[in-house]
Design a protein around this motif. Structure first.
Motif, PDB file in Angstrom:
ATOM      1  N   ARG A   1      78.401 -98.261-104.668  1.00 35.66           N
ATOM      2  CA  ARG A   1      78.509 -97.434-103.463  1.00 35.66           C
ATOM      3  C   ARG A   1      77.340 -96.458-103.400  1.00 35.66           C
ATOM      4  O   ARG A   1      76.871 -95.965-104.422  1.00 35.66           O
ATOM      5  CB  ARG A   1      79.813 -96.628-103.464  1.00 35.66           C
ATOM      6  N   THR A   2      76.919 -96.203-102.192  1.00 37.77           N
ATOM      7  CA  THR A   2      75.895 -95.182-101.990  1.00 37.77           C
ATOM      8  C   THR A   2      76.584 -93.831-101.928  1.00 37.77           C
ATOM      9  O   THR A   2      77.815 -93.748-101.957  1.00 37.77           O
ATOM     10  CB  THR A   2      75.129 -95.427-100.667  1.00 37.77           C
TER      11      THR A   2
ATOM     12  N   ARG B   1      79.149 -93.620 -99.352  1.00 40.04           N
ATOM     13  CA  ARG B   1      80.228 -94.588 -99.577  1.00 40.04           C
ATOM     14  C   ARG B   1      79.938 -95.968 -99.000  1.00 40.04           C
ATOM     15  O   ARG B   1      80.828 -96.799 -98.883  1.00 40.04           O
ATOM     16  CB  ARG B   1      81.575 -94.074 -99.042  1.00 40.04           C
TER      17      ARG B   1
ATOM     18  N   ARG C   1      78.604 -99.765 -99.046  1.00 36.36           N
ATOM     19  CA  ARG C   1      78.572-100.786-100.098  1.00 36.36           C
ATOM     20  C   ARG C   1      77.150-101.304-100.291  1.00 36.36           C
ATOM     21  O   ARG C   1      76.433-101.536 -99.325  1.00 36.36           O
ATOM     22  CB  ARG C   1      79.491-101.945 -99.733  1.00 36.36           C
TER      23      ARG C   1
END
Length: 156
Positions: A52-53, A56, A58
């Protein structure tokens, strides 16, 4: 280390590997031949767990794409349900972890064997050279009696 073995990429963030999270969900969907909503569902079920960044989002790795293709093949070609696929993936991860552990233990055993041979060589090198070799003595029926001398007491 997480089950996917992703701690290696955290050591050098500039090295791109199969574990590097570089694909957004739309690209991952296109590469895997699946719909983005299917990828989200697989993530919710725990079949594929992308990184996750901070926001949030993907991020999928090449390994994640390969796993998505494997899930699709098991589902469509083999007719295995998602719960079965999840169990297969878990078992494959366990096998990989156990194989890595076996390799680690084999290295430890080999290292211990080398250390033992070195120590044995040191012990042999420390032997005194004036030792007399032992030769087997033939048994006879002769009887030898030994009587110790009586103890003499010292005058006080």
């Amino acid at each position: 280390m997480d089950p996917a073995g992703r701690d290696a990429r955290r050591r050098n963030p500039y090295e791109l590997t199969d574990e590097s999270p570089v694909y957004v969900i739309s690209v991952a969907a296109q590469l895997s031949g699946l719909h983005p909503q299917t990828l989200r569902q697989y993530d919710r079920l725990g079949l594929v767990s992308p990184d996750r960044t901070a926001g949030r989002g993907r991020r999928y790795s090449a390994r994640d794409i390969q796993l998505l293709r494997q899930v699709q093949a098991l589902s469509q070609d083999e007719g295995i349900n998602l719960a079965g696929i999840k169990r297969i993936i878990e078992l494959e991860n366990q096998v990989s972890a156990l194989q890595a552990r076996v390799a680690e233990l084999q290295q430890a055993v080999e290292g211990a064997a080398v250390a033992m041979r070195q120590r044995e060589a040191q012990v042999h090198a420390s032997y005194r050279r004036d030792l007399v070799p032992y030769h087997e003595v033939q048994q006879t029926s002769a009887l030898v009696v030994w009587r110790p001398k009586p103890n003499r007491k010292r005058p006080e």
